[in-house]
Design an enzyme around this catalytic site. Structure first.
Site, PDB file in Angstrom:
ATOM      1  N   GLY A   1      48.536  -9.474  10.177  1.00 14.80           N
ATOM      2  CA  GLY A   1      48.371 -10.123   9.308  1.00 14.80           C
ATOM      3  C   GLY A   1      48.233 -10.082   7.382  1.00 14.80           C
ATOM      4  O   GLY A   1      47.308  -9.971   7.047  1.00 14.80           O
TER       5      GLY A   1
ATOM      6  N   ALA B   1      49.460 -11.552   4.853  1.00 13.94           N
ATOM      7  CA  ALA B   1      48.354 -11.907   3.819  1.00 13.94           C
ATOM      8  C   ALA B   1      46.808 -12.485   4.002  1.00 13.94           C
ATOM      9  O   ALA B   1      46.625 -12.670   3.156  1.00 13.94           O
ATOM     10  CB  ALA B   1      49.202 -13.469   4.294  1.00 13.94           C
ATOM     11  N   ASP B   2      45.963 -11.583   4.695  1.00 13.03           N
ATOM     12  CA  ASP B   2      45.208 -11.977   5.511  1.00 13.03           C
ATOM     13  C   ASP B   2      44.975  -9.883   4.658  1.00 13.03           C
ATOM     14  O   ASP B   2      43.148  -9.778   3.989  1.00 13.03           O
ATOM     15  CB  ASP B   2      44.589 -11.861   6.682  1.00 13.03           C
ATOM     16  N   ILE B   3      45.225  -9.149   5.195  1.00 16.19           N
ATOM     17  CA  ILE B   3      44.697  -7.755   5.382  1.00 16.19           C
ATOM     18  C   ILE B   3      44.609  -7.309   4.071  1.00 16.19           C
ATOM     19  O   ILE B   3      43.697  -6.601   3.529  1.00 16.19           O
ATOM     20  CB  ILE B   3      45.205  -6.894   6.031  1.00 16.19           C
TER      21      ILE B   3
ATOM     22  N   GLY C   1      42.540  -9.034   1.496  1.00 18.06           N
ATOM     23  CA  GLY C   1      41.333  -8.413   2.163  1.00 18.06           C
ATOM     24  C   GLY C   1      40.585  -7.476   1.698  1.00 18.06           C
ATOM     25  O   GLY C   1      39.349  -6.954   0.873  1.00 18.06           O
TER      26      GLY C   1
END
Length: 388
Positions: free
Chosen positions: A173, A175-177, A180
């Protein structure tokens, strides 16, 4: 020994993956991260996998991985009591992190401006799909976002896929990791500045922006050439060899675009003719003849096992096998670098591995040791502290 962020207090209002990954990094680094959850809990508590002998299903592997080392308190921010408690916690915190859609905290009466009026040194961090209007108002501002949507919009899927142009989502992921991780860097930078100035600030990362920066190659390629890069399978548009080639039992990655490495590789696979051929003498020339280069490597590798190829090329040119999770977990590198951590799981008699912390410090190590919290596990303590 404690991590480099020992003593830093963080109020964590994040949910799902991007925000919790950010605050997990900070918890690993030693910060006291208080996860504020609604009465129903973070929805990711419902995601598995669960141990076979788990009698409670308090959370699964997803939640454990990105919420380890945190404390949990339940607050209903829609009530005056919950909002008041949150305001008290923020007044005593160094950092507050949230990943609601724009306007949610304002409607709750808990805006950045309101909270920093009570605590001027507060670093207030927001992670949203398309950013916060304070930093630049996007036409997509109110759109919800998930990893696959951002991978599509910000460039990842535009250059990831088969050579016929069919896009493929990247497995992790990203586009999340990555957003973040970027927010964790922004937070620590703002915290460093606040230690000198005494003043906090608003830190904003848009998932779209972070992933576009991750795809930085497509920006300069388009700017310099006027061409929009497309999917090219496992080949690289600017480097050769930079390929995935077959073995008898799987696949191997080989990258030797440097001219000296290329000549060394040719010697190792018994192709001195390629090393001596002026048509392959430079990386640019090899890029223009990538098909020939790939076939030469494949001809040598396809009759050999991964182990044989690694034994022959390892340490001489950049090479690695395409591996699954079981192979990675058995790798001695992973053990030597403590890149898995065994954590207890409530309701189970077993421990389970999560990914370790890649940041290594010589004096203040960041070593995750505490499991993710039960819902409101630390609520009684928090509420008691507030009334004292």
């Amino acid at each position: 020994m404690t991590g480099p962020l020992d003593g830093v207090k963080i109020v964590d209002l994040t949910h799902a993956l991007a925000g919790p990954y950010c605050t997990m990094l900070l918890a690993d680094l030693g910060a006291d991260v208080l996860k504020v959850e609604p009465p129903s809990g973070d929805l990711s508590r419902l995601a598995g996998p669960y141990p076979d002998d788990d009698s409670t299903h308090a959370f699964g592997g997803y939640f454990q991985s990105v919420n380890r080392g945190k404390r949990s308190v339940v607050l209903d921010l829609k009530t005056p009591e919950g909002a008041a408690t949150l305001r008290t916690l923020a007044a005593d915190a160094d950092i507050l992190v949230e990943n609601f859609t724009p306007g949610v905290m304002e409607r709750l009466g808990l805006s950045y401006e309101s909270l920093t009026a009570d605590n001027p040194r507060l670093v207030y961090a927001a992670l949203r799909g398309f950013g916060d209007p304070r930093s630049g108002e996007s036409p997509y501002q109110s759109w919800p976002a998930f990893d696959i949507v951002i991978q599509a919009m910000a460039g990842v899927m535009g250059i990831t896929g088969t050579e016929d142009g069919s896009p493929i989502k990247v497995g992790p992921g990203v586009a999340d990791i990555f957003p973040g991780t970027m927010l964790a860097l922004g937070i620590t930078s703002a915290l460093y500045e606040a230690r000198g100035s005494g003043k906090g600030q608003f830190v904003d990362v848009a998932m779209y922006d972070a992933v576009m920066s991750l795809c930085e190659r497509i920006v300069y390629q388009h700017s310099y050439t006027g061409i929009a890069p497309k999917p090219e399978g496992n080949k690289h548009p600017l480097l050769s060899p930079f390929d995935i080639v077959p073995a008898t039992d799987g696949w191997i990655a080989i990258a030797a675009p440097n001219d000296n490495r290329w000549r060394r590789l040719c010697a190792l696979i018994d192709r001195p003719d390629l090393a001596d051929d002026p048509a392959f003498a430079t990386n640019d020339k090899r890029v223009s003849r990538r098909g020939v280069v790939h076939e030469a490597l494949s001809t040598w590798t396809r009759d050999r096992t991964k182990e044989d190829i690694l034994a022959h090329l390892g340490g001489h040119v950049p090479v690695g096998a395409v591996r699954d999770a079981a192979e990675i977990m058995a790798d001695p590198h992973v053990k030597a670098r403590a890149m898995t951590v065994a954590l207890e799981h409530p309701g189970s008699t077993q421990t389970f591995d999560v990914a370790g912390q890649p940041l290594k410090f010589s004096r203040t190590p960041a070593i995750p040791t505490r499991r993710a919290p039960l819902l409101d596990e630390h609520g009684p303590q928090v509420r008691s502290d507030r009334t004292q």
